[in-house]
Scaffold this motif. Structure first.
Motif, short mmCIF file in Angstrom:
data_model
loop_
_atom_site.label_atom_id
_atom_site.label_comp_id
_atom_site.label_asym_id
_atom_site.label_seq_id
_atom_site.Cartn_x
_atom_site.Cartn_y
_atom_site.Cartn_z
N GLY A 6 0.82 -1.21 0.00
CA GLY A 6 0.00 0.00 0.00
C GLY A 6 0.85 1.25 0.00
O GLY A 6 0.57 2.21 -0.74
N LEU A 7 1.91 1.29 0.82
CA LEU A 7 2.80 2.46 0.82
C LEU A 7 3.41 2.68 -0.56
O LEU A 7 3.54 3.82 -1.01
CB LEU A 7 3.93 2.27 1.84
N TRP A 49 13.76 0.90 5.91
CA TRP A 49 13.61 1.94 6.93
C TRP A 49 14.49 3.15 6.61
O TRP A 49 14.05 4.30 6.68
CB TRP A 49 13.96 1.37 8.30
N ASN A 50 15.73 2.90 6.23
CA ASN A 50 16.67 3.99 5.99
C ASN A 50 16.51 4.63 4.62
O ASN A 50 17.17 5.63 4.33
CB ASN A 50 18.10 3.50 6.21
N ARG A 83 11.44 4.08 -1.33
CA ARG A 83 12.38 5.17 -1.15
C ARG A 83 11.66 6.52 -1.23
O ARG A 83 10.93 6.80 -2.16
CB ARG A 83 13.49 5.11 -2.19
N GLY A 84 11.89 7.35 -0.22
CA GLY A 84 11.29 8.67 -0.18
C GLY A 84 9.87 8.70 0.34
O GLY A 84 9.26 9.78 0.40
N ASP A 138 10.66 -6.53 -5.19
CA ASP A 138 11.54 -5.92 -4.19
C ASP A 138 11.03 -4.51 -3.90
O ASP A 138 11.05 -3.64 -4.78
CB ASP A 138 12.97 -5.89 -4.72
N LEU A 139 10.58 -4.28 -2.66
CA LEU A 139 9.92 -3.02 -2.33
C LEU A 139 10.88 -1.93 -1.84
O LEU A 139 10.45 -0.79 -1.63
CB LEU A 139 8.85 -3.25 -1.26
N VAL A 140 12.15 -2.24 -1.64
CA VAL A 140 13.04 -1.25 -1.04
C VAL A 140 13.07 0.03 -1.86
O VAL A 140 12.87 1.14 -1.33
CB VAL A 140 14.46 -1.83 -0.84
N GLU A 141 13.34 -0.07 -3.14
CA GLU A 141 13.39 1.14 -3.97
C GLU A 141 12.02 1.76 -4.14
O GLU A 141 11.90 2.99 -4.26
CB GLU A 141 14.02 0.82 -5.33
N GLN A 142 10.97 0.93 -4.16
CA GLN A 142 9.63 1.48 -4.31
C GLN A 142 9.19 2.27 -3.08
O GLN A 142 8.30 3.12 -3.18
CB GLN A 142 8.65 0.33 -4.58
#
Length: 552
Positions: free
Chosen positions: A164-165, A298-299, A272-273, A266-270
């Motif tokens: 969702g985020l 998180w970071n 971001r920000g 992979d949601l890390v880049e999605q």
């Protein structure tokens, strides 16, 4: 046997059992809330089943904020291995009562292919992300909704919140995600090596490699409807095609992280920000969704009123199992502020950290900003990639002198090794906290395929190391109860090995209340070995650790 055949045979057997039990199913539920069911149509026409729970006495036209859980685990019958016989929505382990008493409507939506929803699951892919968006926008648009929705859940349900985020559907005001999948490839494999998991909920006990997670989810998706569910619910519950079964099992068993299937999930880049408020929880001792890429996500977040809980617990939120009394108050205040729009202060720090020694403290960043990455050259040598049983021919130890002062590991250790050996072999690093009596507890571990240069990223931890203890580093082929690896039956030569430890430079003093979790108790018992004086004497080497100075 064909995966689809296994699932269909299991489902058929359960239906025969349920046919015998059916006459006892029609009692009045007597639920402590108003319960209704609806269907949502996703963008591609998939029909999503929703259970809507409203506080008793609230009229149909009374608008409330909404808490939403989107899930593969909320079939009315629950699981094939443990069928749920009482009527009503499947809400075990959801904190429904707290939210209903606080004036929220609680909505539970089944992901495609699960529960009463139609369609084919895609393990966090475009279809499931579309489901999350459709569920949020539907809940925000109902006449009983204020238009503001908060998502919450543990594990896959937390993963749905992060979907969702990433999608940012209209109406999504905040997400609380505990022990989430961030990157499903890293959830199943560490650099192509399959994790082992507890066999729940299919077998209830034992371990199995990650390659079989696809089968487990297909079995969950094949849970039939209850005898008192609607015709549409029961039809959707068993509609999956053989093609869906086969493709799902094939994709989730792919060890290549560079495939399109894994890259797009992979949601890390999605994330971001991201500025939508997130309350993120991750247990360092979780052996399901491990303490790995949650910290990358998180970071990577953007500015916002984000919160985190990182500490010594397993696969759960901190409602009951983390050893702290503070969690529920913070969770409710977080949603009251972000979703209900109340002018409240959320108690607690930005980041709550549970240390392995039982202390709890406040942080503004994790890993903390004063962490220094300390390089340590490890002993070299040769080991044999041969699997069980254990033996000194499978390992190379490096052990520090007794620590002259306290140290505190806080972050993600890494290692880089130069190796000669076949690529079918593996190299694992395991860190230990060695007490003066030789009792040694695993701090963290990581693995990679053998290569000329192999980089190993270990799991995250926050671990005080008292003066007088030693740090142990074990290079081996595989930790047998953690990863599934076919032995190469070959020798591997380590020509160089460097470990980097993230160590605090400023001492920490616990400033929050809390105790130990049930998972800590199990870890402290199960993840220990005794190292004898012969090994201590033969493997001891200087590590030149820095001195902690100053105060926060």
């Amino acid at each position: 046997m064909n995966v689809g055949a296994v699932v269909l045979r299991a489902s058929a057997g359960l239906l025969l059992i349920l046919g015998v039990l059916a006459p006892v199913s029609h009692a009045d539920p007597g639920l402590p809330f108003q319960w209704s069911q609806s269907y949502i149509t996703a963008a591609d026409g998939t029909r999503l089943h929703a259970d809507v729970l409203r506080p008793l006495g609230v009229s149909d036209d009374t608008r409330t904020p909404v808490i939403l859980t989107v899930s593969p685990y909320r079939a009315h019958l629950a699981y094939l291995s443990n069928p749920r016989l009482e009527p009503g929505p499947s809400i075990e382990d959801l904190n429904v009562e707290m939210f209903l008493q606080a004036g929220y409507t609680y909505v539970v939506v089944d992901l495609r292919g699960f529960g009463g929803s139609s369609g084919c699951p895609d393990f966090g892919g475009p279809g499931e992300r579309s489901d999350v968006s459709a569920a949020v926008e539907w809940a925000a648009g109902q006449p009983w909704s204020t238009g503001r929705v908060g998502m919450t859940g543990v594990s896959y349900e937390a993963w749905a919140g992060l979907m969702g985020l990433a999608a940012k559907p209209k109406g999504l005001a905040a997400v609380a995600a505990f022990e989430p999948v961030i990157d499903p490839y890293s959830y199943l494999y560490m650099q192509g090596v399959s994790w082992k998991f507890s066999g729940k909920p299919v077998t209830e006990t034992g371990i199995r490699p990650a390659d079989e997670v696809g089968l487990e989810h297909l079995l969950i998706a094949s849970t039939p409807g209850r005898w008192d569910d609607s015709p549409e619910y029961r039809a959707n519950a068993t509609e999956m095609t053989p093609q869906c079964y086969a493709q799902y099992a094939e994709n989730t068993a792919d060890h290549n992280r560079d495939s399109q299937f894994w890259r797009e999930r992979d949601l890390v880049e999605q994330l971001r920000g991201n500025t939508i408020p997130l309350l993120l929880g991750q247990g360092f001792l979780d052996q399901n969704t491990r303490a790995y890429r949650a910290f990358d996500a998180w970071n990577a977040l953007g500015p916002g009123e984000h919160r985190a809980w990182f500490g010594q617990w397993g696969h759960s939120d901190c409602h009951a199992k983390c050893g702290t009394p503070n969690f529920d108050a913070e969770l409710l205040a977080f949603f009251d502020r972000q979703v209900a729009g109340k002018d409240v202060t959320v108690p607690g720090p930005r980041i709550t950290v549970g240390q392995y020694d039982g202390g709890w403290r406040s942080e503004t960043a994790w890993p903390p900003k004063d962490v220094r990455r300390v390089p340590i050259d490890l002993r070299t040598g040769e080991y044999t990639d041969r699997g069980l049983p254990n033996g000194l021919d499978r390992e190379i130890w490096s052990i520090s002198e007794p620590l002259a002062q306290d140290q505190h590991l806080s972050g993600i250790p890494t290692a880089s090794l130069r190796l000669n050996g076949p690529p079918s072999a593996t190299v694992a690093i395991e860190l230990y906290d060695i007490a003066p009596d030789g009792l040694s507890t695993v701090i963290t571990r990581g693995i990679a395929p053998v290569a000329q240069t192999a980089d190993v990223r270990l799991l995250a931890q926050d671990w005080p190391l008292p003066a007088g203890h030693r740090i142990g580093a074990r290079i081996t082929d595989v930790i047998d109860d953690i990863w599934s690896h076919t032995p190469a039956f070959a020798s591997v030569t380590v020509t160089a090995a460097r470990l980097e430890l993230p160590l605090l430079t400023i001492p920490r003093h616990p400033d929050l209340t809390g105790g130990s979790s049930e998972t800590w108790d199990k870890w402290h018992t199960n993840e220990t070995i005794t190292i004898g004086p012969d090994l201590l004497n033969n493997a001891t080497m200087p590590m030149n650790l820095p001195t902690m100075t100053g105060n926060r």
